[in-house]
Enzyme design. Structure first.
Site, short mmCIF file in Angstrom:
data_model
loop_
_atom_site.label_atom_id
_atom_site.label_comp_id
_atom_site.label_asym_id
_atom_site.label_seq_id
_atom_site.Cartn_x
_atom_site.Cartn_y
_atom_site.Cartn_z
N ASP A 66 0.85 -1.19 0.00
CA ASP A 66 0.00 0.00 0.00
C ASP A 66 0.88 1.24 0.00
O ASP A 66 2.08 1.18 0.27
CB ASP A 66 -0.94 -0.02 1.21
CG ASP A 66 -0.20 -0.19 2.52
OD1 ASP A 66 0.53 0.73 2.90
OD2 ASP A 66 -0.34 -1.26 3.18
N GLU A 100 21.74 -21.16 -19.20
CA GLU A 100 21.00 -20.29 -18.27
C GLU A 100 21.94 -19.27 -17.62
O GLU A 100 21.56 -18.12 -17.39
CB GLU A 100 20.30 -21.13 -17.20
CG GLU A 100 19.10 -21.90 -17.74
CD GLU A 100 18.49 -22.84 -16.71
OE1 GLU A 100 17.26 -22.99 -16.74
OE2 GLU A 100 19.23 -23.43 -15.90
#
Ligand code: GLA
Length: 740
Positions: free
Chosen positions: A542, A622
């Site tokens: 928030d 990777e």
């Protein structure tokens, strides 16, 4: 007419109309002939009074204030209001419920005075939007309302930010009487729409699947969302949008409300008997009851309002800019955050100092800039049943003092960060054994356990001080440059053994104030510390937390595909810079899904980027991909951080292909764009897909950096860009275009 140089706030003494102007909106209200503060208008800029919108009819069962005399056409049950109150004739959801010393409920607020000044008001002890000294164009309006019978005043605060297209609101309620009163509900803002059809867009979820987009019509009756869990919660986010029924990403009226608060909240969207729409957000919902002694004030947390007449993308941009530059603070507001490696999904609790060093060495060789030591480094914390509350380094497990480990990691050219969960306590801890009454528990009852842990009563200053002291000792003991502040359960059993008479309806707000006080002290004492908020991932995502921590771990779900949806919902109200996002191992630990390394990087780059896996277990291919990702992240950082973020796919774009998740970062001057695409479906001999770009310069040509191809900006936006055919499941592409 009173006004200030930029004319952002004007008051007309003859009509009693206040006009608040931003570059793209006007907000009007009127202190009318009875002194009631009526809401008139919020929307596209206008240059005259909007009081013509008010209608007066004799409406059955809609009462009239006593001082309206025999006028049966004036009713607070139907008129749009700025700060409606409970008990005196408005039966819709209201902003303020006051319980008097005699047990009666109600008040009747009328205009008393107002003042206008340059700059933005502060809210002591609470997070709030701020202006910067260089840019200060904001203005503050304070309107004082008084109860018609005395004993209570309410000062409404408005902060107007013309360039941000944002208006902030708060309210200060004061007991000006002689007896104790209780505030049973305080909503910080109300938006009344006299006509029109609106949808409520809100972001619901659960642990590991936060902020899903939901859009539903606001129909008759009240739609209520909120949190009773003590945190803003995984379940509903305190950011909502009311949009005109036909509005989409690019068109239509949209209104946002972002509650700058990290605890319980209620948001109500209601269509009333006269087809008017009301939206309120703030503290209430049955759990809130705040005692106010004579002379005391209560400050309601802030709400950030924004209007866009150009659809949802522009509304999101308003929030992105505001939160990034006027809510987040500290040096990491503006500079790149270090690419980090977190050991949680690599080791969980099972590590030693040597293992951490091994992870750091491998990561630093690939270009990672910070190691974050997650849960398990303190007390007897070898699993999640013990140790919380004992913030002393477990030197046996680390093989020596923390400072040694940190020095070695610094020696690799890496920063060091650490995990904490300051609000919690394990029953199996020295802290709990010494202070069992510091944990929430109802008198005479055993508390509810969650993840085996209990919640410390942060409404008590001595509890906050004790944990603060412990954490400072750790932070002072080594060169710690990052702190992850976690919070891993919902709160219940709310009762303060300190028994200071506040009552349980006040404890959770006092808890949040205790949390904010702690975080403010940390920010002041360690101004260069990067704090990342977390609550089991995004359970406290928030605007309030962003005032203390410029990034928040977005979700415990690190699956790249699920993250696309979580980050999609998050993007409506929050900037990419706020989103903590990591590349993790496959099969993913939460979903079992296998996605290519490249795709995991593309998803994580729509956030504050990092890794959370054992890099020694990845393939050579990777490994090369990780190196490229880190280089790309550095290269694209200015575009990702400061560019405009556009959603190019998703449930709010019915015109768009659903087989692909697409989003884009566009430089403010439109000279560059980074298009991100992730294939979500794989089919044989598939039809061609196109993605329509946004925010480009219509007449310019854009060149693909890797292929050299040139595209007309107008065509990219109207006809789109062909999406490559996927050759593996969940394939992804990043296409970087520059204006030619
Ligand atoms: C929470 C966080 C995770 C991790 C664990 C540690 O779940 O969201 O990222 O830190 O706690 O216990």
């Amino acid at each position: 007419m009173e006004d200030l140089p930029h004319m952002a706030i004007q008051f007309d003494v003859t009509t009693g109309i206040f006009s608040l102007e931003t570059n793209g909106s006007t907000y009007q209200m009127q202190a009318d002939r009875h002194g009631c503060l009526l809401h008139l208008y919020y929307g596209a800029p206008i240059n005259g009074p909007a009081d013509y919108l008010l209608t007066f009819y004799d409406r059955g069962f809609s009462g009239n204030p006593y001082d309206a005399g025999t006028d049966r056409t004036y009713s607070l049950d139907a008129l749009p209001q700025e700060f409606p109150v409970w008990g005196t004739g408005d039966y819709r959801s209201t902003c303020l419920t006051v319980k008097r010393p005699d047990g009666s409920c109600g008040c009747d607020l009328r205009y008393k005075s107002h003042s206008i000044r340059s700059g933005k008001y502060d809210l002591p002890g609470l997070p709030a939007v701020y202006d910067t000294a260089e840019q200060c164009t904001s203005q503050t309006l304070e309107i004082e309302l008084e109860d018609i019978c005395g004993g209570l005043s309410v000062t409404l605060l408005y902060g107007v930010f013309p360039e941000l297209d944002v208006i902030t609101r708060s309210a200060v309620v004061k007991n000006t009487g002689t007896g104790n009163i209780f505030l049973e509900a305080v909503q910080s803002a109300c938006l009344d729409f006299v006509g029109g059809e609106y949808d409520l867009i809100q972001f619901y979820g659960r642990h590991a699947m936060e902020r899903n987009y939901q859009r539903s019509p606001i129909l008759h009756g009240a739609m209520v969302i909120g949190s009773r869990r003590g945190t803003s919660s995984h379940q509903y986010n305190p950011f909502v949008i009311a949009s005109e029924r036909g509005a989409n990403e690019d068109h239509g009226d949209c209104y946002g409300m972002s509650f700058v608060y990290s605890g319980n909240f209620t948001c109500t969207a209601e269509r009333d008997q006269y087809d008017q729409t009301r939206l309120t957000i703030g503290l209430s919902g049955g759990q809130f009851s705040w005692p106010l002694a004579p002379g005391e004030c209560f400050t309601a947390p802030e709400v950030i309002l924004s209007y866009s007449g150009r659809g949802l993308a522009a509304l999101s941009h308003n929030y992105h800019r505001t939160l990034r530059r006027h809510v987040c603070r500290g040096k990491y507001r503006d500079i790149p955050r270090p690419v980090l490696i977190n050991n949680w999904e690599a080791t969980y609790f099972d590590f030693t100092g040597d293992k951490i060093l091994e992870i750091a060495r491998r990561a630093s060789g690939l270009g990672v800039e910070m190691l974050v030591l997650d849960d398990g480094w303190f007390g007897k914390r070898d699993n999640d049943s013990k140790g919380l509350g004992d913030w002393q380094v477990n030197e046996e497990k680390l093989g020596g003092p923390l400072s040694n480990l940190v020095e070695t990691i610094n020696g690799l050219g890496m920063k060091f960060g650490i995990w904490t969960e300051p609000e919690m306590v394990s029953e199996d801890s020295d802290l709990y054994r010494a202070h069992p009454d510091w944990a929430f528990a109802l008198p005479g009852r055993k508390p509810v356990r969650s993840r085996h842990q209990l919640v410390l009563d942060f409404s008590r200053p001595e509890v906050v001080d004790h944990i603060y002291g412990q954490l400072c000792r750790v932070l002072d003991s080594a060169n710690i440059e990052y702190l992850k502040w976690d919070m891993n359960r919902s709160i219940c059993d709310v009762w303060s053994a300190a028994g200071d008479g506040y009552g349980c309806g006040a404890i959770l707000h006092r808890y949040v104030l205790g949390l904010y006080g702690f975080l403010e002290r940390l920010n002041r004492r360690y101004p260069d510390l990067l704090i990342e908020g977390c609550s089991g991932g995004g359970g406290r995502f928030d605007a309030g937390m962003l005032y203390y921590a410029p990034q928040i771990w977005c979700s415990d779900n690190t699956d790249a595909v699920d993250r696309l949806f979580i980050q999609y919902g998050t993007s409506f109200g929050y900037p990419v810079s706020a989103v903590g996002s990591h590349v993790s191992a496959v099969p993913n630990h939460q979903t079992g899904r296998i996605t290519p390394m490249k795709t995991r990087g593309v998803a994580a780059m729509a956030g504050s980027f990092g890794y959370e896996l054992d890099l020694s277990k990845i393939t050579e291919e990777e490994t090369a991909c990780v190196r490229r990702q880190i280089a790309d992240f550095h290269k694209f950082w200015p575009l990702i951080h400061d560019g405009d973020y556009y959603r190019l796919s998703g449930p709010s774009r019915p015109d768009c292909q659903r087989a692909v998740a697409a989003w884009e970062f566009v430089a403010q001057d439109r000279s560059e764009v980074l298009v991100n695409l992730v294939s979500l479906e794989c089919h044989g001999n598939p039809p061609d897909l196109y993605v329509k770009l946004k925010g480009l310069e219509q007449a310019a040509l854009y060149q693909d950096e890797s292929s050299g191809s040139l595209y007309p900006g107008g065509a990219l936006m109207t006809a789109g860009l062909p999406i490559p055919r996927p050759t593996v499941e969940y394939e992804s592409w990043q296409i970087h275009l520059r204006r030619a």
